[in-house]
Motif scaffolding. Structure first.
Motif, PDB file in Angstrom:
ATOM      1  N   PHE A   1     -11.092 -65.591   6.972  1.00 55.28           N
ATOM      2  CA  PHE A   1     -10.568 -65.578   8.339  1.00 55.28           C
ATOM      3  C   PHE A   1     -11.654 -65.201   9.340  1.00 55.28           C
ATOM      4  CE2 PHE A   1      -6.334 -64.703   6.221  1.00 55.28           C
ATOM      5  CZ  PHE A   1      -5.698 -65.868   6.649  1.00 55.28           C
ATOM      6  N   GLY A   2     -12.914 -65.217   8.930  1.00 56.60           N
ATOM      7  CA  GLY A   2     -13.991 -64.835   9.826  1.00 56.60           C
ATOM      8  C   GLY A   2     -14.136 -63.315   9.884  1.00 56.60           C
ATOM      9  N   HIS A   3     -14.855 -62.855  10.905  1.00 58.87           N
ATOM     10  CA  HIS A   3     -15.141 -61.428  11.034  1.00 58.87           C
ATOM     11  C   HIS A   3     -15.604 -61.193  12.470  1.00 58.87           C
ATOM     12  CE1 HIS A   3     -16.626 -57.462  10.113  1.00 58.87           C
ATOM     13  NE2 HIS A   3     -17.861 -57.779  10.483  1.00 58.87           N
ATOM     14  N   GLY A   4     -15.373 -59.976  12.988  1.00 58.17           N
ATOM     15  CA  GLY A   4     -15.827 -59.671  14.346  1.00 58.17           C
ATOM     16  C   GLY A   4     -14.794 -60.094  15.384  1.00 58.17           C
ATOM     17  N   ILE A   5     -15.231 -60.284  16.615  1.00 52.60           N
ATOM     18  CA  ILE A   5     -14.258 -60.484  17.705  1.00 52.60           C
ATOM     19  C   ILE A   5     -13.465 -61.787  17.578  1.00 52.60           C
ATOM     20  CG2 ILE A   5     -15.492 -59.049  19.379  1.00 52.60           C
ATOM     21  CD1 ILE A   5     -16.414 -61.675  20.733  1.00 52.60           C
ATOM     22  N   HIS A   6     -14.003 -62.770  16.848  1.00 51.66           N
ATOM     23  CA  HIS A   6     -13.266 -64.035  16.703  1.00 51.66           C
ATOM     24  C   HIS A   6     -12.438 -64.083  15.416  1.00 51.66           C
ATOM     25  CE1 HIS A   6     -15.088 -65.989  20.187  1.00 51.66           C
ATOM     26  NE2 HIS A   6     -16.225 -65.430  19.821  1.00 51.66           N
ATOM     27  N   HIS A   7     -12.334 -62.932  14.714  1.00 49.92           N
ATOM     28  CA  HIS A   7     -11.528 -62.920  13.488  1.00 49.92           C
ATOM     29  C   HIS A   7     -10.187 -63.583  13.777  1.00 49.92           C
ATOM     30  CE1 HIS A   7      -8.660 -61.263  10.529  1.00 49.92           C
ATOM     31  NE2 HIS A   7      -9.702 -61.311   9.710  1.00 49.92           N
ATOM     32  N   CYS A   8      -9.737 -64.403  12.834  1.00 56.61           N
ATOM     33  CA  CYS A   8      -8.578 -65.267  13.060  1.00 56.61           C
ATOM     34  C   CYS A   8      -7.383 -64.538  13.666  1.00 56.61           C
ATOM     35  CB  CYS A   8      -8.157 -65.907  11.741  1.00 56.61           C
ATOM     36  SG  CYS A   8      -6.733 -66.974  11.933  1.00 56.61           S
ATOM     37  N   LEU A   9      -6.972 -65.003  14.830  1.00 57.67           N
ATOM     38  CA  LEU A   9      -5.803 -64.438  15.497  1.00 57.67           C
ATOM     39  C   LEU A   9      -4.531 -64.731  14.700  1.00 57.67           C
ATOM     40  CD1 LEU A   9      -4.695 -63.182  18.187  1.00 57.67           C
ATOM     41  CD2 LEU A   9      -4.451 -65.525  19.006  1.00 57.67           C
ATOM     42  N   GLY A  10      -4.524 -65.865  14.002  1.00 54.76           N
ATOM     43  CA  GLY A  10      -3.306 -66.287  13.307  1.00 54.76           C
ATOM     44  C   GLY A  10      -3.223 -65.810  11.862  1.00 54.76           C
ATOM     45  N   ALA A  11      -4.115 -64.902  11.441  1.00 59.10           N
ATOM     46  CA  ALA A  11      -4.136 -64.505  10.028  1.00 59.10           C
ATOM     47  C   ALA A  11      -2.774 -63.982   9.530  1.00 59.10           C
ATOM     48  CB  ALA A  11      -5.252 -63.488   9.778  1.00 59.10           C
ATOM     49  N   PRO A  12      -2.078 -63.116  10.295  1.00 61.20           N
ATOM     50  CA  PRO A  12      -0.780 -62.653   9.787  1.00 61.20           C
ATOM     51  C   PRO A  12       0.216 -63.809   9.612  1.00 61.20           C
ATOM     52  CG  PRO A  12      -1.519 -61.260  11.608  1.00 61.20           C
ATOM     53  CD  PRO A  12      -2.455 -62.439  11.554  1.00 61.20           C
ATOM     54  N   LEU A  13       0.162 -64.780  10.522  1.00 58.76           N
ATOM     55  CA  LEU A  13       1.064 -65.929  10.419  1.00 58.76           C
ATOM     56  C   LEU A  13       0.701 -66.791   9.213  1.00 58.76           C
ATOM     57  CD1 LEU A  13       3.314 -67.742  11.491  1.00 58.76           C
ATOM     58  CD2 LEU A  13       1.667 -68.779  13.056  1.00 58.76           C
ATOM     59  N   ALA A  14      -0.605 -67.049   9.028  1.00 57.90           N
ATOM     60  CA  ALA A  14      -1.036 -67.880   7.896  1.00 57.90           C
ATOM     61  C   ALA A  14      -0.643 -67.221   6.575  1.00 57.90           C
ATOM     62  CB  ALA A  14      -2.546 -68.087   7.959  1.00 57.90           C
ATOM     63  N   ARG A  15      -0.815 -65.909   6.498  1.00 54.67           N
ATOM     64  CA  ARG A  15      -0.478 -65.190   5.252  1.00 54.67           C
ATOM     65  C   ARG A  15       1.027 -65.282   4.973  1.00 54.67           C
ATOM     66  NH1 ARG A  15      -4.992 -60.956   6.705  1.00 54.67           N
ATOM     67  NH2 ARG A  15      -6.339 -61.304   4.907  1.00 54.67           N
ATOM     68  N   LEU A  16       1.827 -65.122   6.027  1.00 51.40           N
ATOM     69  CA  LEU A  16       3.276 -65.170   5.830  1.00 51.40           C
ATOM     70  C   LEU A  16       3.710 -66.580   5.423  1.00 51.40           C
ATOM     71  CD1 LEU A  16       6.019 -63.741   5.995  1.00 51.40           C
ATOM     72  CD2 LEU A  16       6.123 -64.377   8.410  1.00 51.40           C
ATOM     73  N   GLU A  17       3.164 -67.585   6.101  1.00 47.71           N
ATOM     74  CA  GLU A  17       3.515 -68.966   5.746  1.00 47.71           C
ATOM     75  C   GLU A  17       3.113 -69.257   4.308  1.00 47.71           C
ATOM     76  OE1 GLU A  17       2.836 -72.206   8.665  1.00 47.71           O
ATOM     77  OE2 GLU A  17       1.990 -70.637   9.908  1.00 47.71           O
ATOM     78  N   GLY A  18       1.933 -68.793   3.927  1.00 48.01           N
ATOM     79  CA  GLY A  18       1.455 -69.022   2.568  1.00 48.01           C
ATOM     80  C   GLY A  18       2.363 -68.351   1.551  1.00 48.01           C
ATOM     81  N   GLU A  19       2.720 -67.111   1.831  1.00 50.24           N
ATOM     82  CA  GLU A  19       3.564 -66.375   0.877  1.00 50.24           C
ATOM     83  C   GLU A  19       4.896 -67.096   0.677  1.00 50.24           C
ATOM     84  OE1 GLU A  19       4.633 -62.317   2.091  1.00 50.24           O
ATOM     85  OE2 GLU A  19       6.400 -62.596   0.817  1.00 50.24           O
TER      86      GLU A  19
END
Ligand code: HEM
Length: 402
Positions: A343-361
């Motif tokens: 999901f990247g790192h630093g200030i551009h770390h993925c904004l949608g990471a919680p959504l992607a994780r939930l969709e994946g689960e």
């Protein structure tokens, strides 16, 4: 491998299996100049620690205007001509613009806000699986499941109708893959027209969904310009589905090639969240989409990158760095506690990471439960990968459901 100053060419076979090249670069030339299959000359970073350092380095900019001016000076006038309409978004911005743009929508993507979407995402997933159950045995899982799930979720979150999702998928594919400049220009124009019309419709009939809120902010010109509003919608729609499609697609492909891992998930579905992290680490959806631009000379991993150079961080290479992970090439859904840079790192770390994780689960839990007989319907080596330096994903995933 050639001398240290020479460019390494990423050949056409790079997309189908980039990992052997990544392994040798990581070992021998971890910060190196490469020529991409599209002919761009860039620096490539492949080690985990260097990747994190580069992604957090403020002297590596995102700002598109500087980048474009540099590219034009080097390669002539832009071939695409769509940048202004679609690229005024946070992923192509540096602070303070980046901070302002991200803050406008970040509340909607917190873990808590996303958790509230669980019932609806479960409903969308099970609706798609119902349709698959009633349909033919042999399908392309990308078409029937991996694509429609995230595009429906992100359209609903934004408040965008899903009717035109197939057009949208086509334009988005064209933009993210190598293609002729004409095809890319046409796709960008169609996309920009479509999004402008949506923004105008929200102006005429204000709404309380995310697009409505973005448009309202754009009416207060201190907060957001019109092209920033259109670009924001573009980024959220594209980032919101192009990536998650491949988390689901590549993850399923990985499980079908590793039946013992699939059996472990079936026996104990509580392993699914950890498996998502392992899919992201082992073969994540974003392999090189981390363009940055050296505004001044920057030293990464002991190598000085001169100013004016373009830097790509290979998240896929970093995520298999043996200095960071034991047995990095092995898929192990029980591997725990190993964070990754998918999901990247630093200030551009993925904004949608919680959504992607939930969709994946949700996607994996339901798919595994619904189709115990799921198998690959093709020779795994015959499947092709998208010719994109941005996104890593299969062109298609033929399966038998029963
Ligand atoms: C940024 C990966 C899903 C929205 C990023 C970046 C990566 C990434 C690597 C940073 C790129 C860079 O630093 O240059 C992924 C992966 C996903 C995923 C692997 C799925 C598995 C999503 C979803 C959304 C989303 C579902 C929802 C809208 C964004 C946004 C940014 C971003 C808005 C820009 C953040 C910023 O510039 O501050 N993503 N993403 N992503 N992603 Fe995701």
């Amino acid at each position: 491998m050639t001398g240290t100053d020479e460019y390494v060419r990423l050949g056409p076979d790079f997309y189908d299996n980039p990992f052997p090249l990544y392994a040798s670069l990581r070992e021998e030339r971890p910060v190196v100049r490469v020529v991409t299959p599209q002919g761009s000359h860039v620096w490539l970073v492949t080690r985990y620690d260097d990747a994190r350092a580069a992604l957090a380095e403020p002297r590596l900019h995102k700002d598109n205007q500087e980048f474009r001016a540099l590219m034009e000076a080097r390669y002539g006038p832009s071939r695409r001509g769509f940048e202004d309409a679609l690229n005024a978004h946070m992923l192509a911005a540096d602070p303070p613009d980046h901070t302002r743009l991200r803050k406008l929508v970040s509340k909607a993507f917190t873990g808590r806000a996303i958790a509230a979407m669980r019932p609806r995402i479960e409903e969308i997933a099970s609706g798609l699986l119902d349709a698959m159950e009633a349909g033919p045995d042999r399908v392309d899982l990308l078409d029937t499941y991996a694509f429609p799930l995230p595009i429906t979720v992100i359209c609903e979150l934004l408040g965008v109708p899903t009717d035109e999702r197939d057009d949208f998928r086509r334009w988005s594919n064209t933009l993210l893959q190598s293609g002729t400049a004409d095809a890319q220009g046409a796709a960008a124009r169609s996309m920009a027209e479509y999004l402008s019309a949506l923004v105008d419709a929200r102006r005429a009939a204000p709404s309380d969904d995310m697009l409505g809120r973005i448009v309202r902010a754009s009416e207060d010109s201190d907060q957001l310009s019109r092209s920033e509003a259109i670009s924001m919608a573009f980024l959220l729609l594209v980032a919101g589905h192009e990536t998650t499609v491949n988390l689901i697609g590549t993850g399923t492909f990985a499980l079908l090639r590793h039946p013992e891992q699939l059996a472990a998930l079936r026996a104990d579905p509580s392993l699914v969240p950890g498996a998502i992290e392992e899919f992201l680490r082992w073969d994540g959806p974003v392999h090189l989409a981390t363009v940055r631009f050296a505004a001044e000379p920057v030293t990464i991993g002991g190598v000085e990158i001169p100013d004016g150079e373009v830097v790509l961080v290979s998240l896929s290479a970093a995520n298999r760095d043996p200095a960071r992970y034991s047995d990095p090439d092995t898929l192990d859904v029980r591997r725990s506690g190993a964070s990754h840079v998918a999901f990247g790192h630093g200030i551009h770390h993925c904004l949608g990471a919680p959504l992607a994780r939930l969709e994946g689960e949700i996607a994996f839990t339901q798919l595994i439960a619904r189709f115990p007989g799921l198998t690959l319907d093709a020779d795994p080596n015959s499947l092709s990968w998208r010719p994109s330096t941005l996104i890593r994903g299969l062109d298609s995933l033929p399966v038998r459901l029963r």
